[in-house]
Design a protein around this motif. Sequence first.
Motif, PDB file in Angstrom:
ATOM      1  N   GLY A  75      27.910 -21.177  18.982  1.00  0.00           N
ATOM      2  CA  GLY A  75      29.130 -21.278  19.766  1.00  0.00           C
ATOM      3  C   GLY A  75      29.554 -19.893  20.223  1.00  0.00           C
ATOM      4  N   ARG A  76      30.517 -19.847  21.126  1.00  0.00           N
ATOM      5  CA  ARG A  76      30.930 -18.581  21.732  1.00  0.00           C
ATOM      6  C   ARG A  76      32.412 -18.316  21.519  1.00  0.00           C
ATOM      7  NH1 ARG A  76      29.026 -20.377  27.447  1.00  0.00           N
ATOM      8  NH2 ARG A  76      29.015 -22.387  26.366  1.00  0.00           N
ATOM      9  N   THR A  77      32.815 -17.057  21.718  1.00  0.00           N
ATOM     10  CA  THR A  77      34.228 -16.682  21.633  1.00  0.00           C
ATOM     11  C   THR A  77      34.603 -15.990  22.938  1.00  0.00           C
ATOM     12  OG1 THR A  77      33.660 -14.606  20.553  1.00  0.00           O
ATOM     13  CG2 THR A  77      34.126 -16.469  19.120  1.00  0.00           C
ATOM     14  N   LYS A 104      21.699 -17.328  24.146  1.00  0.00           N
ATOM     15  CA  LYS A 104      20.849 -18.404  24.651  1.00  0.00           C
ATOM     16  C   LYS A 104      21.627 -19.700  24.720  1.00  0.00           C
ATOM     17  CE  LYS A 104      16.162 -20.191  24.326  1.00  0.00           C
ATOM     18  NZ  LYS A 104      14.832 -20.039  23.668  1.00  0.00           N
ATOM     19  N   LEU A 105      21.479 -20.408  25.853  1.00  0.00           N
ATOM     20  CA  LEU A 105      22.093 -21.715  26.061  1.00  0.00           C
ATOM     21  C   LEU A 105      21.015 -22.791  26.072  1.00  0.00           C
ATOM     22  CD1 LEU A 105      24.803 -21.280  28.866  1.00  0.00           C
ATOM     23  CD2 LEU A 105      25.197 -21.989  26.506  1.00  0.00           C
ATOM     24  N   PHE A 106      21.271 -23.889  25.372  1.00  0.00           N
ATOM     25  CA  PHE A 106      20.368 -25.039  25.379  1.00  0.00           C
ATOM     26  C   PHE A 106      21.056 -26.215  26.063  1.00  0.00           C
ATOM     27  CE2 PHE A 106      18.549 -22.581  21.943  1.00  0.00           C
ATOM     28  CZ  PHE A 106      17.187 -22.848  22.014  1.00  0.00           C
ATOM     29  N   LYS A 107      20.338 -26.870  26.956  1.00  0.00           N
ATOM     30  CA  LYS A 107      20.905 -28.037  27.630  1.00  0.00           C
ATOM     31  C   LYS A 107      20.827 -29.262  26.724  1.00  0.00           C
ATOM     32  CE  LYS A 107      20.088 -26.616  32.402  1.00  0.00           C
ATOM     33  NZ  LYS A 107      19.558 -27.003  33.730  1.00  0.00           N
ATOM     34  N   PRO A 108      21.914 -30.043  26.669  1.00  0.00           N
ATOM     35  CA  PRO A 108      21.881 -31.279  25.882  1.00  0.00           C
ATOM     36  C   PRO A 108      21.143 -32.374  26.643  1.00  0.00           C
ATOM     37  CG  PRO A 108      23.998 -31.077  26.956  1.00  0.00           C
ATOM     38  CD  PRO A 108      23.226 -29.823  27.303  1.00  0.00           C
ATOM     39  N   ASP A 144      24.245 -21.449  21.947  1.00  0.00           N
ATOM     40  CA  ASP A 144      25.200 -22.534  22.160  1.00  0.00           C
ATOM     41  C   ASP A 144      24.551 -23.654  22.960  1.00  0.00           C
ATOM     42  OD1 ASP A 144      27.573 -23.881  21.949  1.00  0.00           O
ATOM     43  OD2 ASP A 144      28.733 -22.537  23.249  1.00  0.00           O
ATOM     44  N   THR A 145      25.183 -24.809  22.898  1.00  0.00           N
ATOM     45  CA  THR A 145      24.823 -25.921  23.763  1.00  0.00           C
ATOM     46  C   THR A 145      25.573 -25.753  25.081  1.00  0.00           C
ATOM     47  OG1 THR A 145      24.515 -27.384  21.873  1.00  0.00           O
ATOM     48  CG2 THR A 145      24.816 -28.429  24.019  1.00  0.00           C
ATOM     49  N   ASP A 146      24.898 -26.002  26.180  1.00  0.00           N
ATOM     50  CA  ASP A 146      25.515 -25.857  27.495  1.00  0.00           C
ATOM     51  C   ASP A 146      26.409 -27.067  27.759  1.00  0.00           C
ATOM     52  OD1 ASP A 146      26.216 -25.419  30.121  1.00  0.00           O
ATOM     53  OD2 ASP A 146      24.209 -24.808  30.755  1.00  0.00           O
TER      54      ASP A 146
END
Length: 338
Positions: free
Chosen positions: A149-151, A316-320, A161-163
């Motif tokens: 997750g991000r802040t 890094k972002l991962f697409k659900p 995080d998940t996009d």
Amino acid sequence: MPTIKDVARAAGVSIATVSYVLNNKTGMVSETTREHVLEVAQRLGYRPNINARNLQASRTGLIGYAWHKAPGGEPSPVLDQFIYHLAHAAEQQDYHVLTFTHPGDNPIRVYEDLIRSRRVDGFVLAETETNDPRVRFLIDENFPFVTFGRTANDWEYCWVDTDGRDGAKQAVEHLIQQGHERIGFLGWSYAALTGDDRLQGYLEAMENAGLPVDKDYIARTDYKTETIESVLAQWKPHNLTAAFVVSDYDAISLMRGLERNKMPPMAVVGFDDAPVSKFTRPGLTTLRQPLREISTALIKMLHERIQNKDCIPQNKLFKPELIIRESSLIPPNAPAPR
């Protein structure tokens, strides 16, 4: 018990090469050699002397992770699944996960104690907030950590995080394909970048389709039955036929509220693919987070950070993945139950 010399002899390489591979010095050997050495080590049943390695490097082999109580006391199946995958990924890098709790109003004291007592090599944080004090503290301490997750956007640190924006767009576009035009958004009552991202994805998908969004289309929930009743009252004058909801449990609460009030069913899409989502009636369409891949990426980043505190922060972002079940296939003109 086989030694590093036995592995080198069986693999047909030098002891130094085996050492490079076992210590993850990837730039020193080719990927083919690395895979060959690991295969031989596994076949021989070789296990490195963790205590000797840790004493030499002044490391514990432990990664700290704080358990969290979800808002409203609701279950958090996503984090339950996440910690399993995290522990598995950590073990692949010769770490173990040390779990702990901390007071909600003062989380820093526990992190500070674990750092000063040298009981962990790094931390994995989850359930991050917009201006998370844990993240700020660990940045200032220059102590290895990563977050799921991000802040705040201007802080430089390692996160995965998940996009959520992409997931929300997938959900709304899917509902539009089913013929829906009046689509609501049900988010959390508290501030979080996760929820904000999902709202932005909803708004972008509606704008791209040329569909208007009245301010009343956007509603908030705090896990209470009376809140769902308020949301339904807010939406009723607009005759919404579908909704994207930021979590599966909130989506299920919405579906139950519609049924309880004998209102026409809405097409609903949730987020997380909680285990219960496949057992609802109708089955809940939702977005599945790639938790195994996320956990692997987090541990890889953290390991590199532990090895070199001055390495450049990675993100890094991962697409659900959209998991389509019956709840989103309800047509716009579905009648109310009798």
